[in-house]
Write a protein that holds these residues in place. Structure first.
Motif, PDB file in Angstrom:
ATOM      1  N   ASN A 275      12.087 -34.256  21.972  1.00 33.92           N
ATOM      2  CA  ASN A 275      11.797 -35.544  21.322  1.00 33.92           C
ATOM      3  C   ASN A 275      10.945 -35.355  20.064  1.00 33.92           C
ATOM      4  OD1 ASN A 275      13.207 -36.927  23.303  1.00 33.92           O
ATOM      5  ND2 ASN A 275      11.393 -37.311  24.560  1.00 33.92           N
ATOM      6  N   VAL A 276       9.911 -34.523  20.161  1.00 39.57           N
ATOM      7  CA  VAL A 276       9.046 -34.284  18.994  1.00 39.57           C
ATOM      8  C   VAL A 276       9.819 -33.564  17.897  1.00 39.57           C
ATOM      9  CG1 VAL A 276       6.983 -33.057  18.196  1.00 39.57           C
ATOM     10  CG2 VAL A 276       6.934 -34.292  20.376  1.00 39.57           C
ATOM     11  N   ALA A 277      10.675 -32.565  18.263  1.00 39.68           N
ATOM     12  CA  ALA A 277      11.441 -31.796  17.279  1.00 39.68           C
ATOM     13  C   ALA A 277      12.415 -32.683  16.512  1.00 39.68           C
ATOM     14  CB  ALA A 277      12.183 -30.658  17.976  1.00 39.68           C
ATOM     15  N   LEU A 278      13.072 -33.601  17.190  1.00 36.29           N
ATOM     16  CA  LEU A 278      14.040 -34.494  16.525  1.00 36.29           C
ATOM     17  C   LEU A 278      13.330 -35.431  15.546  1.00 36.29           C
ATOM     18  CD1 LEU A 278      16.369 -35.350  19.562  1.00 36.29           C
ATOM     19  CD2 LEU A 278      16.910 -33.886  17.582  1.00 36.29           C
ATOM     20  N   GLU A 279      12.151 -35.917  15.923  1.00 34.88           N
ATOM     21  CA  GLU A 279      11.399 -36.799  15.022  1.00 34.88           C
ATOM     22  C   GLU A 279      10.889 -36.018  13.816  1.00 34.88           C
ATOM     23  OE1 GLU A 279      10.691 -40.469  13.973  1.00 34.88           O
ATOM     24  OE2 GLU A 279      11.426 -40.018  16.014  1.00 34.88           O
ATOM     25  N   LEU A 280      10.460 -34.778  14.055  1.00 36.56           N
ATOM     26  CA  LEU A 280       9.994 -33.930  12.961  1.00 36.56           C
ATOM     27  C   LEU A 280      11.132 -33.612  11.987  1.00 36.56           C
ATOM     28  CD1 LEU A 280       7.879 -32.110  11.596  1.00 36.56           C
ATOM     29  CD2 LEU A 280       8.470 -30.312  13.267  1.00 36.56           C
ATOM     30  N   GLU A 281      12.324 -33.419  12.525  1.00 33.16           N
ATOM     31  CA  GLU A 281      13.496 -33.156  11.681  1.00 33.16           C
ATOM     32  C   GLU A 281      13.707 -34.294  10.679  1.00 33.16           C
ATOM     33  OE1 GLU A 281      18.261 -32.093  12.229  1.00 33.16           O
ATOM     34  OE2 GLU A 281      17.216 -33.303  13.757  1.00 33.16           O
ATOM     35  N   LYS A 282      13.579 -35.528  11.137  1.00 35.32           N
ATOM     36  CA  LYS A 282      13.759 -36.689  10.244  1.00 35.32           C
ATOM     37  C   LYS A 282      12.735 -36.661   9.108  1.00 35.32           C
ATOM     38  CE  LYS A 282      15.333 -39.723  14.008  1.00 35.32           C
ATOM     39  NZ  LYS A 282      14.996 -40.939  14.789  1.00 35.32           N
ATOM     40  N   LEU A 283      11.476 -36.415   9.440  1.00 35.48           N
ATOM     41  CA  LEU A 283      10.429 -36.404   8.423  1.00 35.48           C
ATOM     42  C   LEU A 283      10.670 -35.321   7.379  1.00 35.48           C
ATOM     43  CD1 LEU A 283       7.273 -36.897  10.719  1.00 35.48           C
ATOM     44  CD2 LEU A 283       8.350 -38.605   9.240  1.00 35.48           C
ATOM     45  N   LEU A 284      11.037 -34.140   7.813  1.00 34.29           N
ATOM     46  CA  LEU A 284      11.248 -33.036   6.881  1.00 34.29           C
ATOM     47  C   LEU A 284      12.450 -33.269   5.983  1.00 34.29           C
ATOM     48  CD1 LEU A 284      10.527 -30.051   9.305  1.00 34.29           C
ATOM     49  CD2 LEU A 284       9.099 -30.802   7.384  1.00 34.29           C
ATOM     50  N   LYS A 285      13.529 -33.772   6.548  1.00 34.44           N
ATOM     51  CA  LYS A 285      14.733 -34.028   5.738  1.00 34.44           C
ATOM     52  C   LYS A 285      14.485 -35.116   4.701  1.00 34.44           C
ATOM     53  CE  LYS A 285      18.438 -32.418   8.789  1.00 34.44           C
ATOM     54  NZ  LYS A 285      19.635 -32.795   9.563  1.00 34.44           N
ATOM     55  N   SER A 286      13.645 -36.100   5.046  1.00 33.85           N
ATOM     56  CA  SER A 286      13.348 -37.176   4.088  1.00 33.85           C
ATOM     57  C   SER A 286      12.633 -36.650   2.850  1.00 33.85           C
ATOM     58  CB  SER A 286      12.496 -38.258   4.755  1.00 33.85           C
ATOM     59  OG  SER A 286      11.184 -37.775   5.041  1.00 33.85           O
ATOM     60  N   GLU A 287      12.014 -35.484   2.954  1.00 25.58           N
ATOM     61  CA  GLU A 287      11.317 -34.880   1.817  1.00 25.58           C
ATOM     62  C   GLU A 287      12.121 -33.755   1.187  1.00 25.58           C
ATOM     63  OE1 GLU A 287       8.725 -36.057   0.445  1.00 25.58           O
ATOM     64  OE2 GLU A 287       8.407 -37.607   1.969  1.00 25.58           O
ATOM     65  N   GLY A 288      13.371 -33.629   1.551  1.00 23.78           N
ATOM     66  CA  GLY A 288      14.246 -32.657   0.891  1.00 23.78           C
ATOM     67  C   GLY A 288      14.272 -31.283   1.515  1.00 23.78           C
ATOM     68  N   ALA A 289      13.644 -31.105   2.669  1.00 23.14           N
ATOM     69  CA  ALA A 289      13.676 -29.793   3.324  1.00 23.14           C
ATOM     70  C   ALA A 289      15.020 -29.558   4.003  1.00 23.14           C
ATOM     71  CB  ALA A 289      12.544 -29.698   4.348  1.00 23.14           C
ATOM     72  N   ILE A 290      15.409 -28.302   4.137  1.00 15.88           N
ATOM     73  CA  ILE A 290      16.617 -27.914   4.875  1.00 15.88           C
ATOM     74  C   ILE A 290      16.172 -27.546   6.287  1.00 15.88           C
ATOM     75  CG2 ILE A 290      18.542 -26.288   5.015  1.00 15.88           C
ATOM     76  CD1 ILE A 290      18.228 -25.932   1.951  1.00 15.88           C
ATOM     77  N   VAL A 291      16.569 -28.356   7.260  1.00 21.38           N
ATOM     78  CA  VAL A 291      16.083 -28.192   8.633  1.00 21.38           C
ATOM     79  C   VAL A 291      17.193 -27.624   9.511  1.00 21.38           C
ATOM     80  CG1 VAL A 291      15.044 -29.332  10.626  1.00 21.38           C
ATOM     81  CG2 VAL A 291      14.498 -30.116   8.304  1.00 21.38           C
TER      82      VAL A 291
END
Length: 434
Positions: A275-291
């Protein structure tokens, strides 16, 4: 003063006045008498005729406020019945006044802004005539105005007036040529003024167009400057966060047939980490990171599935990170202990790494996690865990909190706790790349 003295003074004053009056009366015989004043209208002009008994000298002056022409007739006098003070019905002149100015001067005042052309003509044997033309155009009588003027202001003919000397009402050839010449001059002047007006309008139009171009250029410059400033701000934000284009591998611990630690109420570690990893994925992608996620569902990572041993499963997770040439690797876990009062957040890094980037990453994430979750810090510690030791990039293993602690289990199992945990890890990553 005594009565006798008053009588003497009165007598002296009477004698003086009598002498002055007698002297002035005696001088009238040597002065020119104004025997008549009349005027007539022409086409845009006024003619004033003054009849006199003798030839005279005159002086012309001008005055302002209002604009007027003044003609002083020297050595002349005018009887009361011949005094004139009357308005004129013409654009050339507004008013005419003829009166005695002093004992030897008759003053003619014409309120006008036009030029005047006075001259005198000798009349018959009995007198003279002073003719004053007001206006620029040659004089040509206007019968309609003259008839109306005669009905109201006609002055009776005196015996000194000589009709034979009047200007004929018909326009002469010379007058016609002068009139046409004047009309041509006026027409040329009107055309010149119109050309000047058009030229001025063109100048003003060009100036308006120049100012409009200048305004548009300034507006474009301001827009470009604003765009550049915004671009600079965007770059600063990108540099500040430093996540755009970064390859980040997130490893939710456990999964599939491996539940990980289980809390007092049955909450499983594998669910919390996912659950934490999926939420973190959203935050990182919103800033242009490749997750890149080692798993996005409740499954094992190794292709062997449930048959994979512990080392094979852990190596599969390292392979995902190494093959993607990731910039960082983060493995998310929840801690557990036999004593239920154990609590707090811990971050681990490989102690034998060639540099301390892994330690920096672990320290950044742990500090932000404690701040977001409100958990006590258990420190940033060196370790020899398989996933951080066999990763080719800076790596950390995070213990979010103790799932064996009832309060922290409840925190990790709540929506608010998941969001805070994801935000804490995100903040730590951002600080690392800053």
């Amino acid at each position: 003063m005594k009565l006798s003295q008053m009588r003497i003074v009165s007598a002296l004053i009477f004698i003086f006045v009598l002498q002055v009056s007698t002297a002035f009366a005696a001088d009238l015989s040597s002065m020119a008498k104004i025997t008549g004043v009349r005027f007539s209208y022409g086409s845009g002009t006024v003619r004033v005729v003054i009849d006199l008994t003798k030839e005279v000298e005159f002086v012309e002056n001008v005055a302002e406020n209002p604009s007027r022409s003044i003609i002083d007739i020297k050595n002349a006098w005018i009887p009361t019945e011949n005094l004139v003070d009357t308005p004129l019905e013409s654009l050339a002149a507004k008013n005419l006044r003829v009166a005695q100015f002093d004992s030897q001067t008759v003053r003619v005042v014409i309120e006008t802004m036009a030029a005047i052309k006075p001259f005198k003509l000798s009349g018959g044997p009995g007198g003279y005539r002073l003719v004053i033309d007001v206006g620029n155009a040659p004089f040509q009588e206007n019968p309609e105005l003259n008839n109306r003027q005669q009905q109201t202001t006609e002055t009776p003919q005196t015996e000194t007036q000589n009709p034979a000397t009047e200007i004929p009402p018909q326009e002469t050839e010379q007058q016609r040529r002068e009139r046409e010449k004047q009309e041509r001059r006026e027409q040329r002047e009107r055309e010149r003024l119109e050309r000047e007006r058009q030229k001025q309008e063109r100048r003003e139009q060009r100036e308006r167009e120049r100012l409009e171009r200048q305004r548009q250029q300034q507006q474009q410059q301001n827009q470009n400057q604003s765009d550049n400033q915004q671009s600079d701000i965007d770059k600063q934000i990108d540099n500040l966060i430093g996540l755009k284009g970064k390859i980040i591998v997130i490893d939710p611990g456990h999964g599939g047939n491996d539940s990980g630690a289980i809390g007092p109420t049955g909450v499983m570690e594998k669910s919390v980490t996912l659950n934490v990893a999926l939420e973190l994925e959203k935050l990182l992608k919103s800033e242009g990171a490749i997750v890149i996620m080692t798993r996005s569902n409740d499954n094992t990572v190794s292709p062997l599935g449930a048959d994979a041993g512990d080392i094979e499963e852990l190596q599969a997770r390292c392979d995902v990170a190494n093959q993607s040439k990731a910039d960082i690797f983060i493995s998310i876990h929840a801690d557990s202990f036999t004593k239920p009062d154990a609590r707090g957040t811990t971050a681990y890094y490989y102690s034998q790494a060639e540099d301390e980037r892994g330690k920096k990453l672990a320290e950044s994430i742990r500090g932000n996690l404690c701040e977001r979750l409100g958990t006590p810090s258990r420190g940033t510690k060196a370790c020899n865990f398989y996933v951080v030791r066999h990763s080719d990039m800076p790596a950390t293993l995070i213990e979010l909190a103790f799932i064996s602690n009832a309060e922290e289990e409840q925190l990790l199992n709540s929506e608010d706790g998941v969001l805070k945990a994801a935000q804490g890890i995100f903040d730590g990553i951002a600080d690392y790349f800053e």
